[in-house]
Design a protein around this motif. Structure first.
Motif, PDB file in Angstrom:
ATOM      1  N   LEU A   2      15.860 104.902  54.706  1.00 43.96           N
ATOM      2  CA  LEU A   2      15.238 104.897  56.024  1.00 43.96           C
ATOM      3  C   LEU A   2      13.867 104.236  55.985  1.00 43.96           C
ATOM      4  N   ALA A   3      13.082 104.532  54.965  1.00 40.24           N
ATOM      5  CA  ALA A   3      11.741 103.947  54.838  1.00 40.24           C
ATOM      6  C   ALA A   3      11.814 102.423  54.732  1.00 40.24           C
ATOM      7  N   ARG A   4      12.713 101.936  53.895  1.00 39.14           N
ATOM      8  CA  ARG A   4      12.866 100.476  53.743  1.00 39.14           C
ATOM      9  C   ARG A   4      13.332  99.831  55.045  1.00 39.14           C
ATOM     10  N   GLU A   5      14.252 100.504  55.723  1.00 43.75           N
ATOM     11  CA  GLU A   5      14.786  99.951  56.974  1.00 43.75           C
ATOM     12  C   GLU A   5      13.726  99.933  58.069  1.00 43.75           C
ATOM     13  N   ILE A   6      12.876 100.949  58.108  1.00 47.47           N
ATOM     14  CA  ILE A   6      11.781 100.969  59.085  1.00 47.47           C
ATOM     15  C   ILE A   6      10.842  99.794  58.866  1.00 47.47           C
ATOM     16  N   GLN A   7      10.486  99.547  57.603  1.00 41.50           N
ATOM     17  CA  GLN A   7       9.599  98.426  57.308  1.00 41.50           C
ATOM     18  C   GLN A   7      10.242  97.099  57.707  1.00 41.50           C
ATOM     19  N   TYR A   8      11.515  96.961  57.410  1.00 44.11           N
ATOM     20  CA  TYR A   8      12.237  95.725  57.733  1.00 44.11           C
ATOM     21  C   TYR A   8      12.321  95.515  59.243  1.00 44.11           C
ATOM     22  N   GLN A   9      12.685  96.551  59.964  1.00 47.82           N
ATOM     23  CA  GLN A   9      12.863  96.433  61.405  1.00 47.82           C
ATOM     24  C   GLN A   9      11.528  96.265  62.141  1.00 47.82           C
ATOM     25  N   LEU A  10      10.473  96.887  61.646  1.00 50.84           N
ATOM     26  CA  LEU A  10       9.149  96.695  62.262  1.00 50.84           C
ATOM     27  C   LEU A  10       8.682  95.255  62.081  1.00 50.84           C
ATOM     28  N   ASN A  36       6.192  89.603  62.535  1.00 48.43           N
ATOM     29  CA  ASN A  36       5.076  89.316  61.633  1.00 48.43           C
ATOM     30  C   ASN A  36       5.300  90.023  60.300  1.00 48.43           C
ATOM     31  N   LYS A  37       5.891  89.319  59.352  1.00 45.64           N
ATOM     32  CA  LYS A  37       6.175  89.912  58.047  1.00 45.64           C
ATOM     33  C   LYS A  37       4.905  90.187  57.248  1.00 45.64           C
ATOM     34  N   LYS A  38       3.816  89.490  57.598  1.00 36.55           N
ATOM     35  CA  LYS A  38       2.561  89.692  56.870  1.00 36.55           C
ATOM     36  C   LYS A  38       1.973  91.086  57.102  1.00 36.55           C
ATOM     37  N   LEU A  39       2.383  91.728  58.187  1.00 32.62           N
ATOM     38  CA  LEU A  39       1.872  93.075  58.472  1.00 32.62           C
ATOM     39  C   LEU A  39       2.614  94.146  57.678  1.00 32.62           C
TER      40      LEU A  39
END
Length: 267
Positions: free
Chosen positions: A184-192, A198-201
C-alpha cells in the motif's frame, strides 16, 4: 443430512449422506466477508488544541482534515466502501484513541494523514509514506519525534508513550500486516506521483516510530502529503484543487490495493 445420494456398485447399495453442507457454505461465506475490503479508517492528523506543524500561515490540522474528507468522499463514490473518520471536525483526539476507533470498527486499512515541516530548509518539499518501524535516518526520527510530541504536549500523560521493549513488541505485531502495508505504501507513492504529475516530489517509502500507528490491528501507513515549511507547497496544500489531486492519488492506490487484496477470495 443436507443431501443424500444412493448408488449401486458391485451388488452393494451405497448411501452417501452430506451433513452440515449448508452451515459450511454459510461459514465459508462469512469467512470471505471478513476478508472483503469494505471498511477504511481515515485519520486526519492533529486537531483541536493540537495544531500540528505551522508554517507560512498554514496549520497542519486544517490541511489534513480537508484532504481526508476528500479521500472519504471519493472512496464512498468510487468504491462504495464504509469510511470511518477518527475526526470530522477540529477536535482533539489522543493518538491511542485513533487506533481504538480503527479496531472497534474492524477496519481493513488505517491511513493517518499528515503534513510535514522542517526547520532551516525552506526548499525541502514532497510527499512520503511511512511504515511503523524504528527510523533509519535522522530525518525520519526527527519527524516521528515531532508527530509523537502530541503525547507530552497535549495529552499530559507520558504513560501513553510506548517505547523500549513495548515498541519492539508493537512492531513485531505489525509483521502480520507488513506485506500489505508495504504494498500500500509503495502504491500510494506511485499514484501520488501520477496524480500530481511530478515524480520529483516522490520522497519514497520510509519507516519511523509513529505512535499513532501502534495498536492498529490492520494494514496501516502514515502519509506526509507535503511540507508546509516550503512556501510554494504550503500554498498548494491550501488549494482545493491540489488537495483533490492528492486525495485522488491516495484513492487510486486504495483501488489497486482492493483488487490485489480480494483477488484470492473473489472468483
Amino acid at each position: 443430512p443436507d443431501n443424500f445420494e444412493v448408488s449401486i456398485k458391485n451388488k452393494k447399495i451405497i448411501i452417501r449422506l452430506d451433513v452440515a453442507q449448508r452451515s459450511n457454505a454459510e461459514k465459508i461465506k462469512n469467512d470471505k466477508k471478513r476478508y472483503v475490503f469494505d471498511t477504511v479508517i481515515l485519520d486526519p492528523g492533529h486537531g483541536g488544541k493540537d495544531p500540528g506543524a505551522m508554517a507560512n500561515g498554514v496549520q497542519e490540522k486544517d490541511v489534513t482534515l480537508a484532504i481526508t474528507k476528500k479521500i472519504g468522499q471519493k472512496l464512498e463514490k468510487m468504491l462504495g466502501v464504509n469510511v470511518i473518520y477518527t475526526r470530522t471536525e477540529d477536535v482533539f483526539l489522543s493518538l491511542k484513541k485513533r487506533t481504538e476507533i480503527a479496531n472497534k470498527n474492524n477496519g481493513d486499512v488505517f491511513l493517518s494523514i499528515h503534513a510535514n515541516a522542517i526547520d532551516n530548509s525552506p526548499s525541502t518539499k514532497g510527499f512520503e509514506t511511512y511504515l511503523l518501524r524504528p527510523g533509519k535516518t535522522q530525518d525520519a526520527i526527527d519527524i516521528a519525534l515531532r508527530e509523537n510530541s502530541v503525547i507530552t504536549e497535549f495529552e499530559n500523560n507520558r504513560d501513553n508513550y510506548i517505547g523500549g521493549s513495548e515498541f519492539i513488541l508493537a512492531t513485531i505485531e505489525q509483521n502480520a500486516y507488513v506485506k500489505e502495508s508495504e504494498f500500500l505504501a509503495r502504491e500510494i507513492q506511485y499514484q501520488l506521483s501520477n496524480s500530481l504529475k511530478n515524480k520529483k516530489l516522490n520522497r519514497g517509502v520510509k519507516q519511523a516510530g509513529f505512535q499513532v500507528l501502534i495498536g492498529a490491528s490492520m494494514p496501516n501507513v502514515l502519509i506526509e502529503v507535503g511540507f508546509i515549511s516550503n512556501r510554494t507547497e504550503a500554498e498548494n496544500l491550501s488549494s482545493k484543487k491540489y488537495q483533490d489531486k492528492i486525495a485522488q492519488g491516495i484513492v487510486n492506490a486504495l483501488i489497486t490495493y482492493k483488487h490485489r487484496y480480494e483477488q484470492h477470495i473473489i472468483k
